[in-house]
Structure formats: structure tokens, C-alpha cells
Design a protein around this motif. Structure first.
Motif, mmCIF file in Angstrom:
data_model
loop_
_atom_site.group_PDB
_atom_site.id
_atom_site.type_symbol
_atom_site.label_atom_id
_atom_site.label_comp_id
_atom_site.label_asym_id
_atom_site.label_seq_id
_atom_site.Cartn_x
_atom_site.Cartn_y
_atom_site.Cartn_z
ATOM 1 N N TYR A 1 0.441 -1.154 -0.259
ATOM 2 C CA TYR A 1 -0.591 -0.025 -0.320
ATOM 3 C C TYR A 1 0.830 1.398 -0.445
ATOM 4 C CZ TYR A 1 -4.277 -3.091 0.844
ATOM 5 O OH TYR A 1 -4.917 -3.968 0.946
ATOM 6 N N LYS A 2 2.246 0.728 -0.694
ATOM 7 C CA LYS A 2 2.437 2.662 0.167
ATOM 8 C C LYS A 2 2.903 3.523 -1.400
ATOM 9 C CE LYS A 2 6.815 -0.027 -1.485
ATOM 10 N NZ LYS A 2 7.038 1.094 -2.754
ATOM 11 N N ASP A 3 2.548 2.802 -2.246
ATOM 12 C CA ASP A 3 2.107 3.134 -3.270
ATOM 13 C C ASP A 3 0.763 4.015 -3.870
ATOM 14 O OD1 ASP A 3 4.934 3.573 -4.110
ATOM 15 O OD2 ASP A 3 5.173 1.707 -4.716
ATOM 16 N N ASP A 4 0.041 3.732 -2.731
ATOM 17 C CA ASP A 4 -1.439 3.403 -2.937
ATOM 18 C C ASP A 4 -1.355 5.004 -3.072
ATOM 19 O OD1 ASP A 4 -4.578 3.677 -2.601
ATOM 20 O OD2 ASP A 4 -4.296 1.552 -2.318
ATOM 21 N N PRO A 5 -2.473 5.999 -3.815
ATOM 22 C CA PRO A 5 -3.040 7.038 -4.027
ATOM 23 C C PRO A 5 -3.609 7.229 -2.838
ATOM 24 C CG PRO A 5 -3.909 5.650 -5.901
ATOM 25 C CD PRO A 5 -3.077 5.253 -5.077
ATOM 26 N N TYR B 1 -3.449 8.016 3.166
ATOM 27 C CA TYR B 1 -2.946 9.147 4.576
ATOM 28 C C TYR B 1 -3.633 10.747 2.910
ATOM 29 C CZ TYR B 1 -0.383 6.728 7.300
ATOM 30 O OH TYR B 1 0.033 5.100 8.807
ATOM 31 N N LYS B 2 -4.130 10.170 2.849
ATOM 32 C CA LYS B 2 -5.508 11.182 2.501
ATOM 33 C C LYS B 2 -7.010 11.088 2.329
ATOM 34 C CE LYS B 2 -2.728 12.355 -2.175
ATOM 35 N NZ LYS B 2 -3.041 12.114 -3.466
ATOM 36 N N THR B 3 -6.869 9.708 1.816
ATOM 37 C CA THR B 3 -8.228 8.987 2.473
ATOM 38 C C THR B 3 -8.215 7.738 3.722
ATOM 39 O OG1 THR B 3 -8.543 7.807 0.632
ATOM 40 C CG2 THR B 3 -9.773 10.187 0.807
ATOM 41 N N VAL B 4 -7.296 7.355 3.134
ATOM 42 C CA VAL B 4 -6.900 6.264 3.951
ATOM 43 C C VAL B 4 -5.551 6.058 5.275
ATOM 44 C CG1 VAL B 4 -9.281 4.448 2.801
ATOM 45 C CG2 VAL B 4 -5.863 4.799 2.298
ATOM 46 N N ASN C 1 -0.782 5.959 12.523
ATOM 47 C CA ASN C 1 -1.981 6.693 12.716
ATOM 48 C C ASN C 1 -3.224 6.742 13.860
ATOM 49 O OD1 ASN C 1 -1.198 4.770 9.946
ATOM 50 N ND2 ASN C 1 -2.992 2.524 11.083
ATOM 51 N N PRO C 2 -2.659 6.782 14.980
ATOM 52 C CA PRO C 2 -3.637 7.062 16.165
ATOM 53 C C PRO C 2 -3.625 8.674 15.616
ATOM 54 C CG PRO C 2 -2.079 5.658 16.689
ATOM 55 C CD PRO C 2 -2.106 5.936 15.578
ATOM 56 N N GLU C 3 -3.010 9.130 14.963
ATOM 57 C CA GLU C 3 -3.399 10.823 15.262
ATOM 58 C C GLU C 3 -3.445 10.991 13.215
ATOM 59 O OE1 GLU C 3 -2.464 12.999 17.832
ATOM 60 O OE2 GLU C 3 -1.232 10.726 19.006
ATOM 61 N N TRP C 4 -3.378 10.405 12.946
ATOM 62 C CA TRP C 4 -4.757 10.385 11.328
ATOM 63 C C TRP C 4 -5.520 10.428 11.539
ATOM 64 C CZ3 TRP C 4 -7.062 8.197 7.895
ATOM 65 C CH2 TRP C 4 -7.316 8.437 6.592
ATOM 66 N N GLU C 5 -6.129 11.699 11.012
ATOM 67 C CA GLU C 5 -7.966 11.625 10.267
ATOM 68 C C GLU C 5 -7.689 11.863 8.638
ATOM 69 O OE1 GLU C 5 -9.695 15.388 12.438
ATOM 70 O OE2 GLU C 5 -9.050 14.288 13.239
ATOM 71 N N PRO C 6 -8.780 11.893 7.968
ATOM 72 C CA PRO C 6 -9.131 12.006 6.771
ATOM 73 C C PRO C 6 -9.512 13.530 7.147
ATOM 74 C CG PRO C 6 -11.080 10.620 7.622
ATOM 75 C CD PRO C 6 -9.959 10.189 8.319
ATOM 76 N N THR C 7 -9.178 14.201 6.053
ATOM 77 C CA THR C 7 -9.280 16.378 5.901
ATOM 78 C C THR C 7 -10.621 15.850 5.300
ATOM 79 O OG1 THR C 7 -9.262 17.459 4.559
ATOM 80 C CG2 THR C 7 -9.380 15.514 3.270
ATOM 81 N N ARG C 8 -11.020 16.610 6.085
ATOM 82 C CA ARG C 8 -12.274 16.826 6.058
ATOM 83 C C ARG C 8 -12.817 18.057 5.128
ATOM 84 N NH1 ARG C 8 -11.790 17.256 11.821
ATOM 85 N NH2 ARG C 8 -10.519 19.271 11.911
ATOM 86 N N GLU D 1 -10.765 3.067 4.737
ATOM 87 C CA GLU D 1 -9.787 2.246 4.962
ATOM 88 C C GLU D 1 -9.372 0.991 4.058
ATOM 89 O OE1 GLU D 1 -11.545 -0.920 7.803
ATOM 90 O OE2 GLU D 1 -12.243 0.612 9.222
ATOM 91 N N ALA D 2 -8.064 1.631 3.836
ATOM 92 C CA ALA D 2 -7.402 0.645 2.705
ATOM 93 C C ALA D 2 -8.032 -0.531 2.018
ATOM 94 C CB ALA D 2 -5.592 0.504 2.652
#
Length: 714
Positions: free
Chosen positions: A166-170, A173-176, A195-202, A331-332
């Protein structure tokens, strides 16, 4: 001897446990407390190794290496250089990472998986040592492990490795976030820190037609007719060429993304060359840009398919199913997911259970999916809401639903099935052509809470062909009209703004936010009049941010129930995060320099320079007036201001001025015709400009002093 900050190590331990030799290597030591995760995965000295020690083989001289026939492999120096460059260090290292981070297949015994992985890694470590020695030895991995690389590749294909998969998945950390379910050490940073700090953009993408107002069409009827005949038609032809070529590119390149990018880049270069050749005059090029913007941001007529979707949805049943391998938005990895599919509308029934009909005897529908959304929100149930792919329904994909919720929904809806074959999915468009509803599902206009599975169209053609014109328009754009909708749903629904008492009456408005309604409108911007909710900005209107106050006249829109605000631009007050600097009224000067070298009045009080320094607004007006005077005297459209440059441009009824600094950043924008400062100087720009003013003032004072001395001598 001073031993502070020194570390000592026995040479035999350095060689046996720390991969050290004695040919000049330097040992660097870092406290384990600074890298706890890496330290926890690192073996200590004298600790038993998890893997067998890597054997360091005797090196084979390139001049003595032979092939299968016993002949020398390398007879020339360039052959050796090529062989060294063609090592497989990177390939083997990547395979080690993939195997190390791989997870067991479903149902595979963990102990068996770990044993096989450890054996494969041991051979890969040996292969890596062989490849690392390639500059000094002709031996290669295939000489000792003929099938190792193919086996490792097969392993990585059979066992998931989330980091590498998944490292090259577009979407990453944009939506997943990165999946971290395998628990391997290689994912510890993502698992414990990211991951505990990340959330998708609003932030939500707005449709391109909402920005159509950026370039207005000519207001004069004759000019508009000419613009539509020549410029708009040209833009339509360019867009048609672009569409046809893009279709050819995708057919020629298939799924090769790199080839597609290269072909699209060449297409844009070709189209840009056509634009440059066709529109050599700046004013004509601006009209061409406005026409292309008009074509690219055209609002598609969605009312007919939207109405057809609503009517069809009333015939559908609510469905509830467990969807295997469902692709979630955030979720990826696909996952078995319970999905509640709810039609847009249902028939409205009266007290006796009969369908309510309007004056034309047509059935009346009422919102159903929106009602379910509010119900789920009120219960705190988590879900992802997206459009059904082929029916006018909303898919509510539940995230970790309770057994109780699943039981209730299964009992009520699990037997419902919508038989597509028995439904009439056709409708007539505005031209009388037969269309299929399933080919384009259009949600009700107020379903802004739906999450999109597809990217919003970006108007890439006009952005690539007229980048400079769009940037210039964004820098200098100012609007004085806004459209409001939804008055009938708010506090002032009974006020008739077409009455004579409201005509040309200037009122003070404020932009607030909807709150306390318990609906999906909460948090949206709404215009207030005397503290009461008036209406919301329409999708196609320019908008002001929450907290803004402004003065405007109000009138009904000729299009229908909307309202038009005629805004006084100078009255707009945006909310400030810091206390505003005190504005000091400018001191009028009796004389001005004949070039763009604005100077304070000769009789100014000693403290005025400090006042000017505290007032970016004053300095902005001073600079704008000086540029206007220089333009009126010379007619030049490029005017130097010290190491800044002022650019003058005419566009329809406006005379725009844009000042750029030495780094080509815009520092001031103004309309010289109306005298309106659109973008005032910043604090830093003001300080820079003030220094320039004082320098010019000193030079003029020096010249004046010289003249006075000469007069005295005469």
C-alpha cells in the motif's frame, strides 16, 4: 587521560557481534533510549541469534571468473564495470523487507508460517551479503541459490505485506491510513505514532460550476454576441479535440500510467502552442480564457435525471445485506460490511394510508434517505454514506455495528430485494431522448452529506491552458453581488423584499452559521439580518466566510425565489484572529512626484513616519495613487517601483493594477478606475515600501539643498 563521552569496545566483540573489521571503519554509538523501537528489535551482544550467521565466502577475482565452458567471463575492463553496476542489492533488500513484513495467509498455522519465513530470510541474508560484495567479487546470488529470488517473489505474492502493498496507493494518508493488522515490527511507526493521530481531511471538493462567477461574460449584448460567436465556439472546438485525443491516449496506452502521463503532457504542450499562436493580443487572450472557463465550468442540467431518480426511488424497497469484501472509503483493505441501502424518497401517505397527490394529481414524495441519516446520527451509529452504483439509493455502510442493530435491521429488511429487471429505468431528457437512470444516478441537491467515491471534475483543460490568466483573476477578483436561497425555510420567510420600502435601502448583514437545528445544515454559513436567519448562499454564488459583516441592498432575483444582495465592497469586514492595527488617516500632500516615487509632504510633522509605518492601508492608498498618476501621465502598463514592478491591465470596464516584488509575489492589487484597493500591503511589504519612500524623500531633500546652495551662491 580524559575519557568523557568516550566508548570502548573489545576488538573481538566488535568483529564477532557488530560486523566490524579493521580497515578504517568508524564505530558510532547511539543511546538505545533515543530509538526504543529499533533497540527492541536489535539483538544484544552475546545474545543468541534468531538467524544463522551469514557466511562470508572467499571472493572471486573478476579476471579469474569463468563460465560454464571454462572460458573467462570478463576479458575487458568495461565488461567488469557493467557487471558491477548490474548487481541485485536493491532487489534482494526489497525482498527481505517484503518477506520480513509479510503476514500469514488466512488459516495458515502461525508456527509453520514463522518457520518457513525464517528459513527464507536466512537465505536472503546470505544472498544480500553476496550482492554487497559484488564490487570486489564476481560471485552472484544465482551461483549459490539458483531459485532463491523467484521463490522470494512467489512468497511475497502469496502473503500480504501491508507496507509494500500500500505504500504507493494514491489513497494512502489522503483518505485511508496504512493497514497495520499484521503486527510486524516494520509497521511499528504507523501503528503506534502515525495512525492514532491521523484522520481524513474534512475539506470537501466543490463542483467546478460553483466557481463560474470568476470570469464574467461581457455585459454588453453586442460584445456578448461576438464573444459567444468567436471565443466560446473556439473554446468548444478545443475541448472537443481534447476529449477525442484523451480517448485515443487511453486506448493506446491501456493501463500504463507513465505512458498516459507522457502523452497527456505532450497534448497540453500542443494545445498551449495553439493558444499562443491564435491569441497574440493580451485582451483577446483574456477573452479566450473567459470563454474556456465558461465552457469548462458549465453547469450540467441535472434536473431531469434528478427528477427521474426521485420518481424511480419511490418504487424501491430498503435493503439490508452483508456485503463481502466491501471497499470502504476510509480503509485500505476491503472488509465484509453490513450495508443498509435506502431509496432517496418514498410516497407520502395521508392518515388513511393513501398516497398524497399534488394539484396535477401526481404522487407526492418525501425524503427517506435523509430521514434515515438523521435517525442514525441521533443514535450515534457510525457509517459511510455513498451513492448506490446502479439505483437511486444511498448505501449506509456500517462501521462496527452492534449485534442488536444488525438483528433489528435483518429482521425488518433482510428479505427485501429490488428486482431491477422488473423496473422501468428509462426516462426522457430535455431533448426527448431515451436515457437509462442507472447510467447516471443523481442525488437530491441537498444531499451534500454524501461522500464521493469519485473525484470531482477539476477543469484541467482551462487550468493548463490559461494558468496565468486564472492566477491574475484570483489575485484581483472582487465581487459585489451574491445570490441567496432558502428564505422560505428561515426566520424571515414572511418578509416580501420586493416591497417598495426595501428598494435601494442599505442594510447591514452578517454571515453566521446554522446551529441547533439538529439537521445536516448545522455548521453551514447563513446570512443574518438583524440577528435573524435570512437565507444561505446558493451553490453558484460567490460566498463570504462566517463572521463577516457587510452592507448591501436586497432585491428578489428575476430567476425565481432567490434573493440578490448588491454588496458595497468597501463595507465588507472579515473576522480577524488578532486585534487590527489602528488605522491612521492619511495626511494629504499638496504635491506629488512625477514618477512612481511617492513621498510624504515636505511639511509633515516629525512623528508622521511612525504613523505611516503603523498603517498598511495608508501606504497602500499612497502607492495606488502614485501608480495611477504615473499611468495617466505616461500610459505605460509596466511601471517600476524601486525593485518592485506594477503591471496595469484593462479588462472590460476595469483598469486593474497588480504590483509584484522581486520574487514575483503579488504585494498589492487595486482597481485604478474605481480607486478600490483589492489587496493591501502586508506588514512586511509596508515596512519595505516605507523604507523606499524615506530613501526617495532623503534624495529629494538632498537635491533641494543643493539647489538652495546654488541660489545663495548666485
Amino acid at each position: 587521560m580524559t575519557c568523557s563521552r568516550c566508548v570502548f569496545i573489545r576488538s573481538d566483540q566488535a568483529m564477532q557481534h557488530h560486523q566490524c573489521d579493521f580497515d578504517g571503519d568508524q564505530l558510532v554509538i547511539t543511546p538505545a533510549s533515543r530509538m526504543p523501537n529499533i533497540a527492541s528489535e536489535t539483538r544484544h551482544a552475546n545474545q543468541e541469534n534468531e538467524y544463522d550467521a551469514v557466511e562470508k565466502r572467499e571472493k572471486v577475482d573478476y579476471n579469474k571468473a569463468t563460465d560454464s565452458n571454462g572460458d573467462r567471463k570478463y576479458t575487458k575492463l568495461r565488461q567488469i564495470a557493467v557487471a558491477i553496476a548490474q548487481n541485485k542489492i536493491g532487489w534482494v533488500a526489497t525482498l527481505i523487507g517484503r518477506v520480513q513484513s509479510s503476514a500469514a495467509q488466512p488459516g495458515q498455522p502461525e508456527s509453520l508460517f514463522n518457520q518457513q519465513k525464517r528459513q527464507l530470510l536466512g537465505k536472503l541474508f546470505d544472498g544480500l551479503q553476496i550482492e554487497v560484495d559484488s564490487p570486489k567479487s564476481a560471485t552472484r546470488t544465482e551461483d549459490h541459490h539458483p531459485t532463491l529470488l523467484s521463490k522470494a517473489k512467489q512468497w511475497s505474492e502469496q502473503h500480504p505485506s501491508y507496507l509494500f502493498d500500500y505504500k504507493d496507493d494514491p489513497r494512502l494518508y489522503k483518505t485511508v491510513p496504512l493497514p497495520i493488522g499484521d503486527g510486524t515490527a516494520i509497521n511499528c511507526i504507523a501503528r503506534e505514532a502515525v495512525n492514532p493521530e491521523w484522520e481524513p481531511t474534512r475539506l470537501k471538493s466543490r463542483h467546478r460550476d460553483e466557481f463560474r462567477y470568476l470570469f464574467e461574460s461581457p455585459s454588453d449584448l453586442d460584445e456578448r454576441e461576438k464573444w459567444e460567436k468567436h471565443y466560446v465556439r473556439w473554446a468548444q472546438d478545443i475541448k472537443e479535440r481534447y476529449r477525442e485525443r484523451m480517448g485515443e491516449i487511453h486506448l493506446e496506452c491501456g493501463g500504463d500510467s507513465k505512458a498516459i502521463k507522457e502523452a497527456v503532457s505532450k497534448l497540453y504542450e500542443s494545445l498551449r502552442a495553439d493558444v499562443t499562436e491564435t491569441w497574440t493580443d493580451p485582451e483577446e487572450r483574456f477573452l479566450a480564457a473567459s470563454a474556456m472557463w465558461h465552457v469548462e465550468t458549465a453547469n450540467p442540467n441535472l434536473e431531469v435525471p434528478r427528477k427521474a431518480c426521485k420518481e424511480l426511488s419511490r418504487q424501491l424497497l430498503i435493503e439490508f445485506n452483508l456485503e463481502p469484501e466491501y471497499e470502504r472509503l476510509h480503509e485500505a483493505m476491503p472488509k465484509d460490511t453490513y450495508v443498509l441501502s435506502v431509496p432517496f424518497e418514498e410516497f407520502e401517505l395521508d392518515g388513511s394510508g393513501k398516497t398524497v397527490r399534488d394539484k396535477k394529481r401526481q404522487p407526492v414524495g418525501k425524503d427517506l434517505a435523509g430521514h434515515w441519516k438523521e435517525l442514525l446520527d441521533s443514535k450515534g451509529i457510525k457509517y459511510e454514506a455513498t451513492l448506490h452504483p446502479s439505483l437511486p439509493m444511498v448505501n449506509f455502510a456500517f462501521i462496527e455495528p452492534s449485534d442488536q442493530l444488525v438483528g433489528i435491521l435483518e429482521k425488518k429488511f433482510c428479505e427485501n430485494v429490488n428486482d431491477i429487471d422488473s423496473l422501468d429505468l428509462t426516462y426522457r431528457d430535455g431533448l426527448g431522448r431515451t436515457k437509462d437512470v442507472s447510467s447516471r444516478i443523481v442525488a437530491p441537491a441537498d444531499y451534500t452529506w454524501l461522500e464521493s467515491q469519485n473525484q470531482t471534475p477539476k477543469a484541467a483543460l482551462v487550468l493548463n491552458l490559461f494558468t496565468d490568466e486564472i492566477c491574475q483573476q484570483l489575485q484581483t477578483f472582487q465581487f459585489d453581488r451574491a445570490e441567496l436561497i432558502g428564505q422560505k425555510y428561515n426566520d424571515l420567510k414572511d418578509v416580501d423584499f420586493s416591497a417598495p420600502k426595501w428598494r435601494q435601502k442599505t442594510l447591514t448583514f452578517e454571515v453566521g452559521s446554522v446551529s441547533g437545528s439538529g439537521s445536516r445544515r448545522d455548521g453551514s454559513a447563513i446570512v443574518l439580518l438583524d440577528g435573524q436567519e435570512l437565507a444561505m448562499f446558493s451553490a453558484n454564488s460567490p460566498k463570504l466566510p462566517i463572521g463577516t459583516t457587510f452592507k448591501a441592498t436586497i432585491e428578489p432575483s428575476p430567476k425565481g425565489s432567490a434573493l440578490i444582495l448588491n454588496i458595497n465592497p468597501s463595507s465588507v469586514q472579515l473576522i480577524e484572529s488578532v486585534e487590527e492595527l489602528s488605522e491612521v488617516a492619511p495626511t494629504p500632500c499638496q504635491e506629488r512626484s512625477q514618477s512612481v516615487s511617492p513621498t510624504p509632504c515636505q511639511n509633515k510633522p516629525p512623528s508622521q513616519s511612525q504613523d505611516i509605518a503603523a498603517s498598511p492601508a495608508h501606504l497602500s492608498e499612497l502607492l495606488k495613487d502614485a501608480i495611477s498618476e504615473a499611468y495617466n501621465q505616461t500610459g505605460e502598463t509596466t511601471i517600476p517601483v524601486g525593485n518592485w514592478t506594477a503591471f496595469i491591465s484593462k479588462s472590460r470596464n476595469n483598469l486593474r493594477c497588480l504590483v509584484r516584488d522581486e520574487a514575483d509575489n503579488p504585494v498589492l492589487a487595486a482597481d485604478l478606475k474605481t480607486g478600490q484597493v483589492i489587496k493591501k500591503l502586508s506588514e512586511n511589504s509596508s515596512a519595505h515600501f516605507l523604507k523606499y519612500i524615506l530613501k526617495i524623500d532623503a534624495e529629494l531633500a538632498s537635491e533641494s539643498s543643493k539647489f538652495r546652495v546654488a541660489d545663495a551662491q548666485l
